[in-house]
Write a protein that holds these residues in place. Structure first.
Motif, PDB file in Angstrom:
ATOM      1  N   VAL A 116       1.019  -1.280  -0.116  1.00  0.00           N
ATOM      2  CA  VAL A 116      -0.183  -0.050  -0.070  1.00  0.00           C
ATOM      3  C   VAL A 116       0.649   1.268  -0.058  1.00  0.00           C
ATOM      4  CG1 VAL A 116      -1.901   1.251   1.254  1.00  0.00           C
ATOM      5  CG2 VAL A 116      -1.811  -1.144   1.200  1.00  0.00           C
ATOM      6  N   SER A 117       1.954   1.219   1.033  1.00  0.00           N
ATOM      7  CA  SER A 117       2.817   2.382   1.102  1.00  0.00           C
ATOM      8  C   SER A 117       4.144   2.064   1.506  1.00  0.00           C
ATOM      9  CB  SER A 117       2.069   3.714   1.513  1.00  0.00           C
ATOM     10  OG  SER A 117       1.761   3.219   3.144  1.00  0.00           O
ATOM     11  N   LYS A 118       4.849   2.853   1.275  1.00  0.00           N
ATOM     12  CA  LYS A 118       6.518   2.882   2.160  1.00  0.00           C
ATOM     13  C   LYS A 118       6.601   4.402   2.454  1.00  0.00           C
ATOM     14  CE  LYS A 118       8.519  -1.580   0.905  1.00  0.00           C
ATOM     15  NZ  LYS A 118       9.673  -2.131   0.062  1.00  0.00           N
ATOM     16  N   THR A 119       6.692   4.605   3.535  1.00  0.00           N
ATOM     17  CA  THR A 119       6.966   5.880   4.020  1.00  0.00           C
ATOM     18  C   THR A 119       8.076   6.091   5.303  1.00  0.00           C
ATOM     19  OG1 THR A 119       5.367   6.234   5.912  1.00  0.00           O
ATOM     20  CG2 THR A 119       4.597   6.867   3.649  1.00  0.00           C
ATOM     21  N   GLU A 120       8.414   7.246   5.632  1.00  0.00           N
ATOM     22  CA  GLU A 120       9.454   7.298   6.721  1.00  0.00           C
ATOM     23  C   GLU A 120       8.814   8.226   7.778  1.00  0.00           C
ATOM     24  OE1 GLU A 120      13.608   7.855   6.869  1.00  0.00           O
ATOM     25  OE2 GLU A 120      13.830   6.889   4.916  1.00  0.00           O
ATOM     26  N   GLN A 121       9.203   8.002   8.867  1.00  0.00           N
ATOM     27  CA  GLN A 121       8.517   8.700  10.288  1.00  0.00           C
ATOM     28  C   GLN A 121       9.613   8.723  11.128  1.00  0.00           C
ATOM     29  OE1 GLN A 121       4.591   8.183  11.255  1.00  0.00           O
ATOM     30  NE2 GLN A 121       4.666   9.240  13.031  1.00  0.00           N
ATOM     31  N   ASP A 122       9.909   9.851  11.785  1.00  0.00           N
ATOM     32  CA  ASP A 122      10.821   9.767  12.828  1.00  0.00           C
ATOM     33  C   ASP A 122      11.964   8.750  12.838  1.00  0.00           C
ATOM     34  OD1 ASP A 122       9.156  11.680  14.311  1.00  0.00           O
ATOM     35  OD2 ASP A 122       8.027  10.000  15.089  1.00  0.00           O
ATOM     36  N   GLY A 123      12.454   8.738  11.463  1.00  0.00           N
ATOM     37  CA  GLY A 123      13.975   7.993  11.275  1.00  0.00           C
ATOM     38  C   GLY A 123      13.745   6.538  11.241  1.00  0.00           C
ATOM     39  N   ALA A 124      12.457   6.044  11.345  1.00  0.00           N
ATOM     40  CA  ALA A 124      11.886   4.692  10.838  1.00  0.00           C
ATOM     41  C   ALA A 124      11.131   4.320   9.484  1.00  0.00           C
ATOM     42  CB  ALA A 124      11.071   4.168  12.073  1.00  0.00           C
TER      43      ALA A 124
END
Length: 177
Positions: A116-124
């Motif tokens: 569905v998606s690949k994102t980044e958040q807070d270095g993860a």
């Protein structure tokens, strides 16, 4: 024809459940009537068809180890090692395809997933995958721990996000050849 009968059974179960909601209905969502109403009947029925006696009863799904049906694996994640022993695969992606197909072990069976998606958040890295037919959505939260010539190692968590919020399971694994 078999998927048709399974869909029919889910629809009938959902109709019956809508007429007589269980006391556990609120645990399916954030706890508000609006959130409970936003779940589709097929999703609600899928959570109610689990065998009795499973951990969490009727309102949870369990990620379980499974044996992949392919050797063309690019990413493989399993529970974090205990006493030096790695568990069976909980999540894999295949080598072929963009985005590559994936699979999880769910209630003792392999279930195919689409990205569905690949994102980044807070270095993860946050990877989200879904199977519309089952229906189930999982989310991996990963941090890179090592990098080599043809691989990357990760640790993080995996969790069922839909149809209900599942337990957060610590995982580790690698992607690469």
């Amino acid at each position: 024809m078999k998927p048709f009968y399974a869909l029919l059974a889910l629809t009938l179960a959902a109709s019956a459940a809508a007429c007589k909601p269980s006391p556990q209905t609120e645990s399916v969502s954030a706890g508000t009537p609006e959130a409970v109403a936003s779940h589709s009947p097929a999703v609600g029925a899928a959570t109610q068809t689990l065998p009795e006696g499973e951990p969490g009863g009727e309102d949870t799904l369990a990620l379980t180890p499974f044996e992949p049906t392919t050797v063309e694996i690019y990413c493989r994640f399993q529970r974090q090692a205990e006493n030096g022993e790695l568990g069976g695969a909980l999540f894999i992606t295949e080598i072929a395809g963009v985005p590559a197909p994936a699979a999880i072990g769910l209630e003792g069976q392999a279930v195919r997933l689409e990205e569905v998606s690949k994102t980044e958040q807070d270095g993860a890295a946050i990877w989200t995958y879904r199977n519309e037919e089952r229906p189930v959505e999982v989310q991996l939260t990963l941090t890179e721990t090592d990098e080599g010539f043809e691989y990357r190692a990760y640790e993080g968590t995996i969790r069922i996000m839909d149809p209900v919020q599942g337990d957060i399971i610590p995982i580790e694994g690698t992607c690469g050849v």
